[in-house]
Design a protein around this motif. Sequence first.
Motif, PDB file in Angstrom:
ATOM      1  N   MET A   1       0.849  -1.213   0.000  1.00 19.73           N
ATOM      2  CA  MET A   1       0.000   0.000   0.000  1.00 19.73           C
ATOM      3  C   MET A   1       0.877   1.253   0.000  1.00 19.73           C
ATOM      4  O   MET A   1       2.034   1.193   0.354  1.00 19.73           O
ATOM      5  N   THR A   3       2.456   2.945  -2.135  1.00 18.14           N
ATOM      6  CA  THR A   3       3.697   3.019  -2.908  1.00 18.14           C
ATOM      7  C   THR A   3       3.774   4.343  -3.664  1.00 18.14           C
ATOM      8  O   THR A   3       4.826   4.958  -3.731  1.00 18.14           O
ATOM      9  N   MET A   4       2.644   4.752  -4.200  1.00 19.60           N
ATOM     10  CA  MET A   4       2.627   5.975  -5.005  1.00 19.60           C
ATOM     11  C   MET A   4       2.623   7.214  -4.101  1.00 19.60           C
ATOM     12  O   MET A   4       3.200   8.231  -4.456  1.00 19.60           O
ATOM     13  N   GLU A   7       5.969   8.709  -3.288  1.00 18.07           N
ATOM     14  CA  GLU A   7       6.536   9.427  -4.431  1.00 18.07           C
ATOM     15  C   GLU A   7       5.856  10.793  -4.576  1.00 18.07           C
ATOM     16  O   GLU A   7       6.513  11.804  -4.825  1.00 18.07           O
ATOM     17  N   LEU A   8       4.537  10.804  -4.379  1.00 15.61           N
ATOM     18  CA  LEU A   8       3.798  12.054  -4.543  1.00 15.61           C
ATOM     19  C   LEU A   8       4.214  13.085  -3.499  1.00 15.61           C
ATOM     20  O   LEU A   8       4.376  14.266  -3.814  1.00 15.61           O
ATOM     21  N   ARG A  10       7.082  13.255  -2.079  1.00  7.56           N
ATOM     22  CA  ARG A  10       8.426  13.710  -2.441  1.00  7.56           C
ATOM     23  C   ARG A  10       8.341  14.786  -3.537  1.00  7.56           C
ATOM     24  O   ARG A  10       9.055  15.768  -3.519  1.00  7.56           O
ATOM     25  N   GLN A  11       7.416  14.574  -4.473  1.00  5.94           N
ATOM     26  CA  GLN A  11       7.264  15.539  -5.568  1.00  5.94           C
ATOM     27  C   GLN A  11       6.814  16.907  -5.057  1.00  5.94           C
ATOM     28  O   GLN A  11       7.138  17.932  -5.637  1.00  5.94           O
ATOM     29  N   LYS A  14       9.665  19.204  -4.401  1.00 10.60           N
ATOM     30  CA  LYS A  14      10.671  19.371  -5.454  1.00 10.60           C
ATOM     31  C   LYS A  14      10.370  20.622  -6.269  1.00 10.60           C
ATOM     32  O   LYS A  14       9.236  21.086  -6.337  1.00 10.60           O
TER      33      LYS A  14
END
Lengths: 125, 412
Positions: A1, A3-4, A7-8, A10-11, A14
Motif C-alpha cells: 500500500m 507506494t505511489m 513518491e507524490l 516527495r514531488q 521538489k
Amino acid sequence: MFTMQKELFRQLFKRAFTNQFPVKHAPKSVAKLLEDVGKGKKKINPPVPVPDDFRGKLAYDKDKCIGCQMCTRVCPSKALVFDTKTRKVKYYLSRCTFCGECVSICPVKCLSFTKEFLLADYRKD
Amino acid sequence: MTLEKKENSYSICVGPVHPALKEPVKLNMEIDGEKVIGVDFELSQVHRGIEWAATRRNPLQVLFLAERICGICNMCHMLSFSRAIETIGDIHAPPRAEYIRVIGAELERIHSHILWAGVAAHELGFDSLMHYTWKLRENVLDTIEYITGNRITKGLITIGGVRHDIPEKKIPRILESVNFYYSHFDKMAKVFLNDPVIKSRTRDVGILSRRDALTTCAVGPTARASGVKKDVRKDEAYAAYQDFDVEPILPDAYTGEIHGDVYDRVLVRLLEVKQSAEIIEKAVKSMPKGPIAWEEKPAVILAKLKPLVGEGIGRHEAPRGEVIHYVKLVGEESPYSWKVRAPTYNNMMPWVPMLMGEQIADIPIIAASIDPCMSCTNRAVSADKTTTMYTMDQLRRLSFLKTRELKRGLGK
C-alpha cells in the motif's frame, strides 16, 4: 500500500520541472509585454536550448541557388515550389514537415536548418 | 452487423467521440444490467487516403509520408516501407546502419510503452501516476531529439540505410538514458504491479485466452500477454536483431502464471521497456564501424530505384505488434501500389472476447489495453453501407481462386 503516495509527497517539495517560457503568467496584452521587454522593464525566461542537430525553420540562400529543382523533387509535402520566372525556389513554411531531405539533396548547400522553432501563427502568409 | 438482443437488454454506443477514447472508433455494445453481452465496432472515422497519396510521390517522399501514419510509432512504418523496397531491389543496408536502426526502433518502443502506461493509468482514474510516467518518458524523448533532431518524427531511415549517424560523442548521452530507465524500472514496476488499486482494477479483467488470441490473430504485446510466443524480432530477426538474441517476453517470466488479462498486458509492456534498454545498451557498445547507407546521395538513390520492378513485403515489430507494408513497383517513379497493415488492425478483433461478460466501468481500460491507434488502422472507407461483407471462409475461398489464377499465369 501507499507506494505511489510516498513518491507524490516527495514531488511536493521538489522544484517544478516546467520551464516557464516566455513568462510565468499569461499577460493581459502581448503587445504591452513586448513593449516592456523592449524597454527593459520585464525579462523573458529563455527557452530550453535545442540540440545541435535540431531541425528548425529552413534558411534559404537565394544567391547561391542554381535552380536545379532537386529539392522540389524530394520534398514530401511540396513545400518547395519552383518559380520559373526567377529560376529560384519558393518556400512555404506552413507546409514544411522539417524532414531535411532538401538539405541533404541540395548540391550547392544553399538550404540549411536554423534553430528557430517558434513558428506558430494565426495567419498563413 | 446487428447484435443479438435479449429481453431487458439495451444497447449503448461508446464513440466515435467519447472522453474515454483517445481516438475515434465506435463501439456498439449490448448490455444486460451492467454486463456486456454483445460487442461490435465500426471503424473509418479518420481515413486520410495516405496510400492514395503515395501513388503520386516517389519512394523518398513516401518514406516521410509513411512516417506520418502514426504519431507515436512512426519509425516502424518508415522501416517497414524501406525494407519492402529493399527486398524488391535486393539492397542491403550496411551493418552500422542496421545497428542504428535497432537503436532508433528500441528508443521508440520505450517511448511508446511508457506513454501507454500513462494512458492506462489515466483510464483507471489514477492521474497522478499518469503524470509520473509521462515525466519519465521525457528522458527518452530528449535523447531521441539529441540523436535525430526531433522529438517524435525522427526521420532516421532512408532506403538502404540511415540518414543520421550516431557519432562517438553522442553515445554517453544514450547510455545515460538507458541507465535512467534501469534505475527507474523498479519503482515503476512497484507502482504498477504491486499497487492494490491497480491490481484490483486490472487482475482478471478483459481476459483473452491463448486460443482466442490465436484465432483472432492478435499480435504484439496483446498476443504475448496471452501466452503466444510471437515476436518478429525473434521470428524473422531482421536488421541487427539476430545479434541480440531477443526473447519474446511472456508474463510468466515475472509472476509465474499467464492470465491473459489487462494486468498481464501492463506487465509485458513494462518488462519490454527493460528489454529494450538492454538491447540499446548492447547495440551502442558493439556498434561496428563503416558506412551508414547503401547510397548516401538522395538523387542517386532515386535514379537507382526508378527502374525497379517487383513486389516486396517489409515486416517490423512495432511497439504495438507486427506491422506489414506491401509495395509494388512497376518501373515508374512512384509506387504502383502500397498497402499498410498496422498492428491495431489485428488487435481489434480480440476486443470481442475481451469485452464479453465485463462491466460497463471496465470498458475504457479494456479498450485501451490493446494500445489502439485508429488513424494507423484506417486504410479504407466505405461510402455506401451496402457493400458485401465477407466471412473468413469466403475470403479463404477467394484466396484459393486467386492463387490458382496466378499459377495458371505462370504456366503450371
